[in-house]
Design an enzyme around this catalytic site. Sequence first.
Site, PDB file in Angstrom:
ATOM      1  N   ASP A 197      44.161  28.269 -27.865  1.00 13.72           N
ATOM      2  CA  ASP A 197      43.908  29.888 -27.725  1.00 13.72           C
ATOM      3  C   ASP A 197      44.393  30.187 -25.656  1.00 13.72           C
ATOM      4  O   ASP A 197      44.904  31.251 -25.567  1.00 13.72           O
ATOM      5  CB  ASP A 197      42.509  30.500 -27.209  1.00 13.72           C
ATOM      6  CG  ASP A 197      42.935  30.770 -29.029  1.00 13.72           C
ATOM      7  OD1 ASP A 197      43.616  31.120 -29.547  1.00 13.72           O
ATOM      8  OD2 ASP A 197      41.430  30.149 -30.002  1.00 13.72           O
ATOM      9  N   LEU A 201      41.248  42.794 -33.023  1.00 18.37           N
ATOM     10  CA  LEU A 201      39.730  42.853 -33.065  1.00 18.37           C
ATOM     11  C   LEU A 201      38.807  42.485 -34.163  1.00 18.37           C
ATOM     12  O   LEU A 201      39.717  43.230 -35.564  1.00 18.37           O
ATOM     13  CB  LEU A 201      39.086  44.744 -33.591  1.00 18.37           C
ATOM     14  CG  LEU A 201      40.245  45.749 -31.900  1.00 18.37           C
ATOM     15  CD1 LEU A 201      40.445  46.887 -32.472  1.00 18.37           C
ATOM     16  CD2 LEU A 201      39.536  45.307 -30.953  1.00 18.37           C
ATOM     17  N   GLY A 202      38.592  41.509 -33.588  1.00 13.54           N
ATOM     18  CA  GLY A 202      36.834  41.327 -35.045  1.00 13.54           C
ATOM     19  C   GLY A 202      35.801  40.517 -34.882  1.00 13.54           C
ATOM     20  O   GLY A 202      35.211  41.920 -34.150  1.00 13.54           O
TER      21      GLY A 202
END
Length: 385
Positions: A144, A203-204
Amino acid sequence: MKDVILIANAGSSSLKISIFEIQNKQVKDKIYNIFLEKNDNKILCYINKKQESATDIKDDAIEMMIDLFEDWWKKQENLNLIATGHRIVHGGKNFNKPVIVNEKVSEDLRVLIPLNPLHQPYNLQVLDLFLQKYKEIVHIACFDTSFHFTNPPITKAFGLPKKYYAKGIIRYGFHGLSYKYVSSHFKEMTKEDLPIKTIIAHLGSGSSLCAIKNGLSLTSSMGFSVLDGVMMGTRTGNIDPGIVLYLIDHEKMTTKEITELLYKKSGLLGISGESSDIRTLLASNSPDAKFAIDLFVYRIVLEIGKLTAALEGIDGLIFTAGVGQNSAVIREMISAKLSWLGIKIDDTKNQKNEHLISTESSKVKVFAVPTNEELIIAEEVIKFL
């Protein structure tokens, strides 16, 4: 027999496995979506969203999940596993692209566990188990943090003595696999070119934003850890470091207690006292739930302002991930506070979750698109075949 690759994404209490069919070194289809999660004293197994089993936990939960997967896998006589790909949240200062995992790589990644105790131990536990059980195939680690290697030094530095920068105490940035998918598949999804100066809002349950210029990451809201940036489901987001010192000195909290507080008891859950799920809070009549949502939106708006300054302007705003793609209400609340940027949302398009949701007169194009971290990992894996 179908050639397939397996993509694993492990958390502290869950394991997602996606199986993709490969033809002519191209990803053809995702044929299985397997989700295993720890629920009280059982491990629940779902295959293509249908619950297949509920098994009592008698041993290490992650090891049991792999064993349950293997029991299922042995019955799939028409599938030939040729490689696996693994989401590894932290690649540190050295891993700037996907790599074939060997013993040395595995050791180097284990050193990074203190930088990301929330994800890294479980990412590596699953990776190591697959290395042991499937020695004859290649295993690829995808990071990531790699997407953010293009960030210039000025965006990575903290105001600490220089020796700490050399020790790796820098801003890394996260959610890079999501940002890579959205930016590289953007035209395919929207029929539009990626705007030159773009902010992507992932957005989570975990949330971050990234400033992208000419397709490359310039800077992002998360820094040294996944705690940084905007407020999240259970994480604080950016807070004054003096708070941590105060908790140690005056509340007499241990680092373990503070870790639990910052990572798991704060954010939407901590503010609302009700839930970390934005849908639950939107449906609630509680003043605390409303305040939690307002703070979530406010912090995102501030971050967009900061990233716009870093980009020296903005041409496009892209919402993605569970909340970003699916919550028209949150998108509208954020966009309404960005009218000073000339952002105008088409209410009908927004409610329908269309890809382009801004009006023709909006000075900034606004989009809502899906992300697919598993697919971008699969696409990286086939480059090694």
